[in-house]
Design a protein around this motif. Structure first.
Motif, PDB file in Angstrom:
ATOM      1  N   ASN A 122     -81.659 -74.930 -12.901  1.00  0.00           N
ATOM      2  CA  ASN A 122     -81.621 -74.913 -14.361  1.00  0.00           C
ATOM      3  C   ASN A 122     -82.985 -74.454 -14.868  1.00  0.00           C
ATOM      4  O   ASN A 122     -83.950 -75.226 -14.850  1.00  0.00           O
ATOM      5  CB  ASN A 122     -81.289 -76.294 -14.922  1.00  0.00           C
ATOM      6  CG  ASN A 122     -81.339 -76.334 -16.445  1.00  0.00           C
ATOM      7  OD1 ASN A 122     -81.456 -75.296 -17.102  1.00  0.00           O
ATOM      8  ND2 ASN A 122     -81.252 -77.522 -17.019  1.00  0.00           N
ATOM      9  N   SER A 125     -85.061 -76.658 -17.308  1.00  0.00           N
ATOM     10  CA  SER A 125     -85.430 -78.031 -16.964  1.00  0.00           C
ATOM     11  C   SER A 125     -86.937 -78.176 -16.810  1.00  0.00           C
ATOM     12  O   SER A 125     -87.663 -77.201 -16.565  1.00  0.00           O
ATOM     13  CB  SER A 125     -84.744 -78.456 -15.667  1.00  0.00           C
ATOM     14  OG  SER A 125     -85.212 -77.683 -14.573  1.00  0.00           O
ATOM     15  N   TYR A 162     -79.494 -79.165 -10.643  1.00  0.00           N
ATOM     16  CA  TYR A 162     -79.234 -78.482 -11.915  1.00  0.00           C
ATOM     17  C   TYR A 162     -79.868 -79.225 -13.089  1.00  0.00           C
ATOM     18  O   TYR A 162     -79.851 -78.732 -14.212  1.00  0.00           O
ATOM     19  CB  TYR A 162     -77.730 -78.305 -12.136  1.00  0.00           C
ATOM     20  CG  TYR A 162     -77.177 -77.024 -11.551  1.00  0.00           C
ATOM     21  CD1 TYR A 162     -77.158 -75.848 -12.292  1.00  0.00           C
ATOM     22  CD2 TYR A 162     -76.676 -76.981 -10.262  1.00  0.00           C
ATOM     23  CE1 TYR A 162     -76.645 -74.667 -11.764  1.00  0.00           C
ATOM     24  CE2 TYR A 162     -76.158 -75.802  -9.724  1.00  0.00           C
ATOM     25  CZ  TYR A 162     -76.147 -74.658 -10.481  1.00  0.00           C
ATOM     26  OH  TYR A 162     -75.637 -73.477  -9.960  1.00  0.00           O
ATOM     27  N   GLY A 164     -79.785 -81.838 -15.582  1.00  0.00           N
ATOM     28  CA  GLY A 164     -79.394 -81.978 -16.975  1.00  0.00           C
ATOM     29  C   GLY A 164     -78.270 -81.076 -17.425  1.00  0.00           C
ATOM     30  O   GLY A 164     -77.727 -81.273 -18.515  1.00  0.00           O
ATOM     31  N   THR A 165     -77.919 -80.083 -16.636  1.00  0.00           N
ATOM     32  CA  THR A 165     -76.801 -79.221 -16.985  1.00  0.00           C
ATOM     33  C   THR A 165     -75.839 -79.166 -15.805  1.00  0.00           C
ATOM     34  O   THR A 165     -76.257 -79.303 -14.653  1.00  0.00           O
ATOM     35  CB  THR A 165     -77.286 -77.796 -17.347  1.00  0.00           C
ATOM     36  OG1 THR A 165     -76.209 -77.039 -17.880  1.00  0.00           O
ATOM     37  CG2 THR A 165     -77.852 -77.077 -16.140  1.00  0.00           C
ATOM     38  N   TYR A 166     -74.553 -78.997 -16.092  1.00  0.00           N
ATOM     39  CA  TYR A 166     -73.554 -78.984 -15.025  1.00  0.00           C
ATOM     40  C   TYR A 166     -73.577 -77.631 -14.320  1.00  0.00           C
ATOM     41  O   TYR A 166     -73.619 -76.578 -14.939  1.00  0.00           O
ATOM     42  CB  TYR A 166     -72.159 -79.259 -15.596  1.00  0.00           C
ATOM     43  CG  TYR A 166     -71.109 -79.470 -14.535  1.00  0.00           C
ATOM     44  CD1 TYR A 166     -71.165 -80.577 -13.694  1.00  0.00           C
ATOM     45  CD2 TYR A 166     -70.072 -78.562 -14.364  1.00  0.00           C
ATOM     46  CE1 TYR A 166     -70.206 -80.774 -12.711  1.00  0.00           C
ATOM     47  CE2 TYR A 166     -69.105 -78.747 -13.384  1.00  0.00           C
ATOM     48  CZ  TYR A 166     -69.183 -79.861 -12.559  1.00  0.00           C
ATOM     49  OH  TYR A 166     -68.243 -80.045 -11.586  1.00  0.00           O
ATOM     50  N   GLY A 189     -75.969 -82.883 -14.610  1.00  0.00           N
ATOM     51  CA  GLY A 189     -74.969 -82.735 -15.648  1.00  0.00           C
ATOM     52  C   GLY A 189     -73.632 -83.395 -15.413  1.00  0.00           C
ATOM     53  O   GLY A 189     -72.695 -83.150 -16.181  1.00  0.00           O
ATOM     54  N   LYS A 191     -71.040 -85.827 -16.059  1.00  0.00           N
ATOM     55  CA  LYS A 191     -70.809 -86.786 -17.137  1.00  0.00           C
ATOM     56  C   LYS A 191     -69.371 -87.294 -17.179  1.00  0.00           C
ATOM     57  O   LYS A 191     -69.076 -88.249 -17.899  1.00  0.00           O
ATOM     58  CB  LYS A 191     -71.156 -86.158 -18.487  1.00  0.00           C
ATOM     59  CG  LYS A 191     -72.625 -85.786 -18.636  1.00  0.00           C
ATOM     60  CD  LYS A 191     -72.928 -85.243 -20.022  1.00  0.00           C
ATOM     61  CE  LYS A 191     -74.408 -84.935 -20.162  1.00  0.00           C
ATOM     62  NZ  LYS A 191     -74.738 -84.446 -21.544  1.00  0.00           N
TER      63      LYS A 191
END
Length: 228
Positions: A122, A125, A162, A164-166, A189, A191
């Motif tokens: 990412n 990040s 990654y 914080g992001t998928y 990511g 969630k």
């Protein structure tokens, strides 16, 4: 010594983020296989020690992912040492490890140390900016990074971050193929139950972090999704 190859699910807790006692108990008693303590910014000896002491009230295996030499705290079950494979700043490849061994080498119990081939995917990040991580062009290059970790560096652990992001399942699948024989961690990511299941079908261990602080119930639901 920990048996990380048996882990299917892990929670990652950041010493620089606030978690109350009830939420921490729920995380530690959730059935997760391990707690990883780590982060990029604001990590100190004091906040790492405080979080470790609180987690130690529970039986769950707890490891420290070392990102700051000043925050190396004794008392964890094991220590994960990231080797950032796609670091654009060469100082983030070996220089921190040499500095750490210069300071602490005579105190290290080597059976507690595990090196992660760390791939940062990412670009927005904090860890990508800190290490000036090089972008990965696609699945072919991702596979090559996996091979670099296992075939050239002989690492037994690869961490796909990654942050914080998928992530892209095809890229993760390519890394898994290249890292044949290594234990592959996926973090970033996750969630929802659906995301947890999708990555659990590719990676050996799914690491869940940020959602703990955003939606505790959703975080807890990922345990059953991965291990069920």
């Amino acid at each position: 010594m920990i048996d990380y190859r048996s882990w299917r699910h892990a929670f990652k807790l950041d010493p620089d983020k606030t978690i109350d006692d009830d939420a921490l108990e729920a995380i530690c008693e959730s059935g997760t296989d391990a707690i990883i303590v780590g982060g990029t910014l604001g990590i100190t000896f004091d906040n790492t020690l405080d979080l470790m002491a609180r987690i130690r009230r529970y039986a769950v295996p707890t490891v420290l992912e070392v990102s700051n030499l000043q925050a190396v705290v004794p008392g964890f079950d094991s220590y994960l040492i990231p080797l950032v494979l796609n670091a654009g700043d060469p100082d983030w490849i070996f220089a921190p490890h040499v500095a750490g061994l210069t300071a602490y080498g005579s105190y290290i119990h080597w059976e507690e140390i595990f090196t992660e081939g760390y791939l940062v995917l990412n670009p927005e990040s904090s860890v990508a900016k800190l290490t000036k991580a090089r972008p990965v062009a696609g699945p072919d290059e991702a596979k090559a990074y996996g091979q670099t970790a296992t075939k050239l560096l002989n690492l037994s652990m690869v961490y796909v971050e990654y942050s914080g992001t998928y992530g892209d399942p095809e890229v993760v699948r390519a890394i898994r193929k290249g890292a044949e024989g290594a234990h592959v961690f996926y973090g970033g990511g996750v969630k929802t139950v659906e995301q947890a299941k999708e990555m659990a079908a590719i990676a050996d261990t799914v690491v869940v972090g940020n959602v703990i602080y955003e939606d505790l119930d959703a975080a807890l639901a990922t345990v059953g999704a991965v291990k069920g």
